[in-house]
Design a protein around this motif. Structure first.
Motif, short mmCIF file in Angstrom:
data_model
loop_
_atom_site.label_atom_id
_atom_site.label_comp_id
_atom_site.label_asym_id
_atom_site.label_seq_id
_atom_site.Cartn_x
_atom_site.Cartn_y
_atom_site.Cartn_z
N VAL A 187 18.47 55.31 37.43
CA VAL A 187 17.10 54.85 36.51
C VAL A 187 16.65 54.17 37.69
CG1 VAL A 187 16.15 52.83 35.21
CG2 VAL A 187 16.75 54.67 33.77
N LYS A 188 15.86 54.17 38.59
CA LYS A 188 15.20 52.92 39.00
C LYS A 188 14.04 52.28 39.08
CE LYS A 188 15.83 51.48 43.33
NZ LYS A 188 17.28 50.50 43.74
N VAL A 189 14.75 50.67 39.28
CA VAL A 189 13.56 49.44 39.32
C VAL A 189 13.51 48.61 39.98
CG1 VAL A 189 13.06 47.68 37.47
CG2 VAL A 189 14.16 49.66 36.54
N THR A 190 12.26 49.25 40.37
CA THR A 190 12.44 47.69 42.11
C THR A 190 11.30 47.16 42.35
OG1 THR A 190 13.21 50.03 42.91
CG2 THR A 190 11.87 48.49 44.74
N GLN A 191 11.99 45.93 42.49
CA GLN A 191 11.24 44.66 42.67
C GLN A 191 10.34 44.31 43.88
OE1 GLN A 191 13.70 42.16 38.51
NE2 GLN A 191 11.66 41.22 39.61
N SER A 192 9.18 43.93 43.48
CA SER A 192 8.95 43.43 45.49
C SER A 192 9.75 43.26 46.22
CB SER A 192 7.36 43.89 45.18
OG SER A 192 7.26 42.93 44.58
N SER A 193 9.81 41.55 45.68
CA SER A 193 10.54 40.60 46.48
C SER A 193 12.09 40.25 46.03
CB SER A 193 9.51 39.81 46.74
OG SER A 193 7.84 39.47 47.07
N ARG A 194 13.22 40.06 46.92
CA ARG A 194 14.14 39.27 46.13
C ARG A 194 13.90 38.41 46.87
NH1 ARG A 194 18.93 42.01 46.16
NH2 ARG A 194 19.35 40.22 45.38
N TYR A 195 13.43 37.09 47.24
CA TYR A 195 13.01 36.01 47.62
C TYR A 195 11.82 35.97 47.60
CZ TYR A 195 18.09 36.02 47.42
OH TYR A 195 19.57 36.24 48.06
N LEU A 196 10.89 34.50 47.26
CA LEU A 196 9.73 33.77 47.88
C LEU A 196 9.75 32.41 47.37
CD1 LEU A 196 7.58 35.87 47.96
CD2 LEU A 196 7.42 36.32 45.60
N VAL A 197 8.96 31.85 48.10
CA VAL A 197 8.83 30.86 48.18
C VAL A 197 7.24 30.27 48.10
CG1 VAL A 197 8.97 28.91 49.52
CG2 VAL A 197 10.95 30.32 49.44
N LYS A 198 6.86 29.66 47.63
CA LYS A 198 5.03 29.43 47.53
C LYS A 198 5.12 28.03 46.86
CE LYS A 198 3.54 33.39 46.99
NZ LYS A 198 2.81 33.89 48.20
N ARG A 199 4.12 27.51 46.63
CA ARG A 199 3.35 26.26 46.89
C ARG A 199 2.94 25.58 45.50
NH1 ARG A 199 4.68 22.99 50.50
NH2 ARG A 199 5.20 23.50 52.92
N THR A 200 2.61 24.64 45.05
CA THR A 200 2.73 23.85 43.75
C THR A 200 0.59 24.43 43.56
OG1 THR A 200 4.25 22.29 43.43
CG2 THR A 200 2.65 22.47 42.30
N GLY A 201 0.62 25.08 42.65
CA GLY A 201 -0.74 25.34 42.47
C GLY A 201 -1.53 26.34 42.65
N GLU A 202 -0.15 27.39 43.28
CA GLU A 202 -0.84 28.78 44.58
C GLU A 202 -0.83 29.39 43.06
OE1 GLU A 202 2.09 28.59 47.76
OE2 GLU A 202 1.00 30.33 47.94
#
Lengths: 114, 112
Positions: free
Chosen positions: A2-17
């Motif tokens: 089975v392969k489950v793929t998540q698009s990003s390993r690391y993500l940084v976003k800002r409050t409210g986005e």
């Protein structure tokens, strides 16, 4: 396997986005799940889906929504990101057709909200 | 490395020894149990499962034992290797529930 793929390993976003986390599985599984994992709190279920366009709330759905337009893809949406949503997010899928089967996980997205 | 839990129970074993990791589950109605392994920076990886109509199930180098009387589950790893270092946690569910309940986990460290 089975392969489950998540698009990003690391993500940084800002409050409210508005934040989108994507998950794809390649095994024609019926059920898909989104969890968050935090130190001391373990794995907590946010939402799950047992069919296309179907969704069910998990234990901590507040501040999140999901989308399942295609069987293989399950998206988690943070409508307006807040700092308390900084976490490791894990997607899982499960065969779902007969009886209990194990859930299979992706490698997670570590999301930081600044 | 990344930690998946603060103050996790820790088990330290010598390389080559057998490891036994324990889990007390909460729901006497649970009838399906899974063990997962989570290495640093990765998602949980399925190891082995067992249904409540069994007391024991064996895989490659791993054995799961289920004691329904005391609601206890254990994972035995034979001849522990450095690659076995990880956090291990159990999960339980009831047939048809579609939701797993996860334990907090045990960190296994291997001494050379």
């Amino acid at each position: 396997d089975v392969k489950v793929t998540q698009s990003s390993r690391y993500l940084v976003k800002r409050t409210g986005e508005k934040v989108f986390l994507e998950c794809v599985q390649d095994m024609d599984h019926e059920n898909m799940f989104w969890y968050r994992q935090d130190p001391g709190l373990g794995l907590r279920l946010i939402y799950f889906s047992y069919d296309v366009k179907m969704k069910e709330k998990g234990d901590i759905p507040e501040g999140y929504s999901v989308s399942r337009e295609k069987k293989e893809r399950f998206s988690l949406i943070l409508e307006s990101a807040s700092t308390n949503q900084t976490s490791m997010y894990l997607c899982a899928s499960e065969l779902g057709r007969e009886g209990n089967q194990p859930q299979h996980f992706g490698d997670g997205t570590r999301l930081s909200i600044l | 490395g990344e930690s998946v839990g603060l103050h996790l129970p820790t088990l330290s074993v010598q390389e080559g020894d057998n490891s036994i990791i324990n889990c007390a589950y909460s729901n006497s109605a649970s009838d399906y149990f899974i063990w997962y392994k989570q290495e640093s920076g990765k998602g949980p990886q399925f190891i082995i499962d067992i249904r409540s109509n069994m007391d024991k199930r064996q895989g490659q180098r791993v054995t799961v034992l289920l004691n329904k009387t005391v609601k206890h589950l254990s994972l035995q790893i034979a001849a522990t290797q450095p690659g076995d270092s990880a956090v291990y946690f159990c999960a339980e569910t009831v047939e048809g529930a579609q939701k797993l309940v996860f334990g907090q986990g045990t960190r296994l460290t291997i001494n050379p």
